[in-house]
Design a protein around this motif. Structure first.
Motif, short mmCIF file in Angstrom:
data_model
loop_
_atom_site.label_atom_id
_atom_site.label_comp_id
_atom_site.label_asym_id
_atom_site.label_seq_id
_atom_site.Cartn_x
_atom_site.Cartn_y
_atom_site.Cartn_z
N ALA A 192 0.82 -1.21 0.00
CA ALA A 192 0.00 0.00 0.00
C ALA A 192 0.86 1.26 0.00
O ALA A 192 0.59 2.20 -0.75
CB ALA A 192 -0.93 -0.01 1.21
N LEU A 193 1.89 1.28 0.84
CA LEU A 193 2.74 2.47 0.92
C LEU A 193 3.62 2.61 -0.31
O LEU A 193 3.93 3.73 -0.73
CB LEU A 193 3.59 2.40 2.19
CG LEU A 193 2.77 2.58 3.48
CD1 LEU A 193 3.61 2.26 4.70
CD2 LEU A 193 2.21 4.00 3.58
N SER A 194 4.03 1.50 -0.91
CA SER A 194 4.78 1.58 -2.17
C SER A 194 3.93 2.26 -3.23
O SER A 194 4.41 3.12 -3.99
CB SER A 194 5.18 0.18 -2.64
OG SER A 194 6.09 -0.42 -1.74
N HIS A 195 2.67 1.88 -3.30
CA HIS A 195 1.74 2.48 -4.26
C HIS A 195 1.56 3.98 -3.98
O HIS A 195 1.62 4.81 -4.91
CB HIS A 195 0.39 1.75 -4.17
CG HIS A 195 -0.65 2.28 -5.10
ND1 HIS A 195 -0.76 1.88 -6.42
CD2 HIS A 195 -1.65 3.19 -4.91
CE1 HIS A 195 -1.76 2.51 -6.99
NE2 HIS A 195 -2.32 3.31 -6.10
N LEU A 196 1.35 4.33 -2.72
CA LEU A 196 1.16 5.73 -2.36
C LEU A 196 2.40 6.57 -2.65
O LEU A 196 2.30 7.69 -3.17
CB LEU A 196 0.78 5.84 -0.88
CG LEU A 196 -0.62 5.32 -0.51
CD1 LEU A 196 -0.73 5.12 1.00
CD2 LEU A 196 -1.69 6.29 -1.00
N LEU A 197 3.57 6.04 -2.32
CA LEU A 197 4.81 6.77 -2.56
C LEU A 197 5.10 6.91 -4.04
O LEU A 197 5.61 7.95 -4.49
CB LEU A 197 5.98 6.05 -1.86
CG LEU A 197 6.00 6.15 -0.34
CD1 LEU A 197 7.01 5.16 0.24
CD2 LEU A 197 6.33 7.57 0.11
N PHE A 198 4.81 5.88 -4.81
CA PHE A 198 5.05 5.92 -6.25
C PHE A 198 4.32 7.09 -6.89
O PHE A 198 4.86 7.79 -7.76
CB PHE A 198 4.60 4.60 -6.88
CG PHE A 198 4.87 4.49 -8.35
CD1 PHE A 198 6.11 4.06 -8.81
CD2 PHE A 198 3.88 4.82 -9.27
CE1 PHE A 198 6.35 3.97 -10.17
CE2 PHE A 198 4.12 4.73 -10.64
CZ PHE A 198 5.37 4.30 -11.09
N HIS A 199 3.10 7.33 -6.46
CA HIS A 199 2.30 8.42 -7.05
C HIS A 199 2.57 9.76 -6.38
O HIS A 199 2.45 10.81 -7.02
CB HIS A 199 0.82 8.08 -6.96
CG HIS A 199 0.41 6.95 -7.86
ND1 HIS A 199 0.28 7.08 -9.22
CD2 HIS A 199 0.14 5.64 -7.59
CE1 HIS A 199 -0.06 5.92 -9.76
NE2 HIS A 199 -0.15 5.03 -8.80
N ARG A 200 2.96 9.76 -5.11
CA ARG A 200 3.19 11.00 -4.38
C ARG A 200 4.54 11.62 -4.73
O ARG A 200 4.71 12.85 -4.69
CB ARG A 200 3.10 10.76 -2.88
CG ARG A 200 3.21 12.02 -2.03
CD ARG A 200 2.98 11.71 -0.57
NE ARG A 200 1.57 11.51 -0.29
CZ ARG A 200 0.76 12.48 0.11
NH1 ARG A 200 1.20 13.71 0.28
NH2 ARG A 200 -0.51 12.23 0.36
N LEU A 201 5.53 10.79 -5.05
CA LEU A 201 6.89 11.27 -5.34
C LEU A 201 7.28 10.87 -6.76
O LEU A 201 8.12 9.99 -6.98
CB LEU A 201 7.88 10.67 -4.33
CG LEU A 201 7.61 10.96 -2.85
CD1 LEU A 201 8.60 10.21 -1.97
CD2 LEU A 201 7.66 12.45 -2.57
N PRO A 202 6.68 11.49 -7.77
CA PRO A 202 6.90 11.07 -9.16
C PRO A 202 8.33 11.26 -9.66
O PRO A 202 8.74 10.60 -10.62
CB PRO A 202 5.92 11.93 -9.96
CG PRO A 202 5.68 13.13 -9.10
CD PRO A 202 5.75 12.63 -7.68
N GLN A 203 9.10 12.14 -9.02
CA GLN A 203 10.47 12.39 -9.47
C GLN A 203 11.51 11.57 -8.70
O GLN A 203 12.69 11.62 -9.01
CB GLN A 203 10.80 13.89 -9.31
CG GLN A 203 9.84 14.82 -10.03
CD GLN A 203 9.74 14.52 -11.51
OE1 GLN A 203 10.74 14.26 -12.17
NE2 GLN A 203 8.52 14.57 -12.05
N ALA A 204 11.07 10.83 -7.69
CA ALA A 204 12.00 10.09 -6.84
C ALA A 204 12.49 8.82 -7.53
O ALA A 204 11.71 8.13 -8.20
CB ALA A 204 11.33 9.74 -5.52
N ASP A 205 13.77 8.52 -7.35
CA ASP A 205 14.29 7.28 -7.91
C ASP A 205 14.04 6.13 -6.94
O ASP A 205 13.47 6.31 -5.85
CB ASP A 205 15.78 7.40 -8.24
CG ASP A 205 16.65 7.69 -7.02
OD1 ASP A 205 16.22 7.41 -5.89
OD2 ASP A 205 17.77 8.20 -7.21
N GLU A 206 14.49 4.93 -7.32
CA GLU A 206 14.21 3.75 -6.52
C GLU A 206 14.80 3.86 -5.11
O GLU A 206 14.17 3.45 -4.12
CB GLU A 206 14.78 2.51 -7.21
CG GLU A 206 14.54 1.21 -6.44
CD GLU A 206 15.23 0.03 -7.08
OE1 GLU A 206 15.06 -1.10 -6.59
OE2 GLU A 206 15.97 0.24 -8.06
N GLY A 207 16.01 4.43 -5.01
CA GLY A 207 16.65 4.54 -3.71
C GLY A 207 15.87 5.42 -2.75
O GLY A 207 15.69 5.08 -1.58
#
Length: 245
Positions: A54-69
């Protein structure tokens, strides 16, 4: 349980799932007649994975410029024992726990690991009760403040790397990490790590994995004035030797 259901934003179709999520293993230890698996450990195992997704999904959309690290470190911060326990305290989860007499007497109702485990178990219970969408809504609701905090300042994606760079800048030996403790069942251990440099312990941290514990130890070291004192001393020594020669 209605007051708790109101806070977490989910009304259980099967209230027994919520009761199970709130039942600590100490209850079974003190009641040998209780059937096997009548505590929250299995739900905790499931809830850990539910929150990660759930948090991976939320972070993926909330931080669109963030890399994997950056995303990985942000998630690690959100699901750390300390962060989960803080949310559990915020919603008053400890007051609803079912504990054995010994655990109750020893302060288990406010123990970080117990609260974190129970919050994960509740997430697992919601997933079983109503599916992944309900579990994602639960995560979005309870982690809203922590997710918003990510937008208020830069997130250090790699404390271990930052610590390594600071130490390498003065040309000395690297920091040394060690795991000095672990508690909890095999599927949900809490590890304690230390980081030392020049025979001085600079930081200590706890996490749900060895890597998470080391990252928290590195972050503690970066915030420790003793590190910067050692860095200054190490930088000065070569200049002093040149003057003496």
């Amino acid at each position: 349980m209605q007051s708790l259901e109101h806070v977490i934003g989910h009304s259980f179709r099967d209230p027994a799932l919520l009761q199970l999520a709130l039942t600590h293993g100490s209850v079974g230890y003190e009641n040998q007649n209780q059937r096997a698996h009548s505590d929250n450990q299995r739900l905790e195992f499931l809830g850990d994975a539910v929150l990660q997704l759930a948090l991976s999904h939320l972070l993926f959309h909330r931080l669109p410029q963030a890399d994997e690290g950056v995303l990985t470190q942000a998630r690690a911060q959100l699901v750390s024992t300390r962060a989960l326990a803080r949310i559990a305290r915020r919603i008053g989860l400890g007051a609803h726990l079912h504990l054995g007499r010994g655990e109750e007497a020893n302060g288990g109702r406010d123990r970080e690991s117990t609260l974190a485990d129970a919050l994960e178990a509740v997430a697992g219970a919601i997933h079983l009760d109503s599916g992944s969408e309900a579990a994602h809504q639960f995560a979005a609701r309870l982690f809203a403040e922590d997710l918003e905090a990510l937008n208020r300042g830069p997130l250090d994606a790699n404390p271990k790397g930052q610590l390594q760079e600071l130490i390498q800048a003065v040309g000395t030996e690297p920091p040394l990490y060690g795991i000095v403790g672990a508690e909890g069942p095999d599927h949900a251990k809490n590890f304690v790590a230390t980081v030392s440099w020049q025979s001085t312990e600079l930081g200590r941290g706890a996490g749900r994995s060895k890597k998470d514990a080391e990252v928290r130890a590195a972050q503690a070291a970066l915030e420790n004035p003793a590190l910067h004192s050692l860095l200054r001393t190490t930088r000065v020594q070569p200049d002093e030797q040149n003057r003496r020669s």
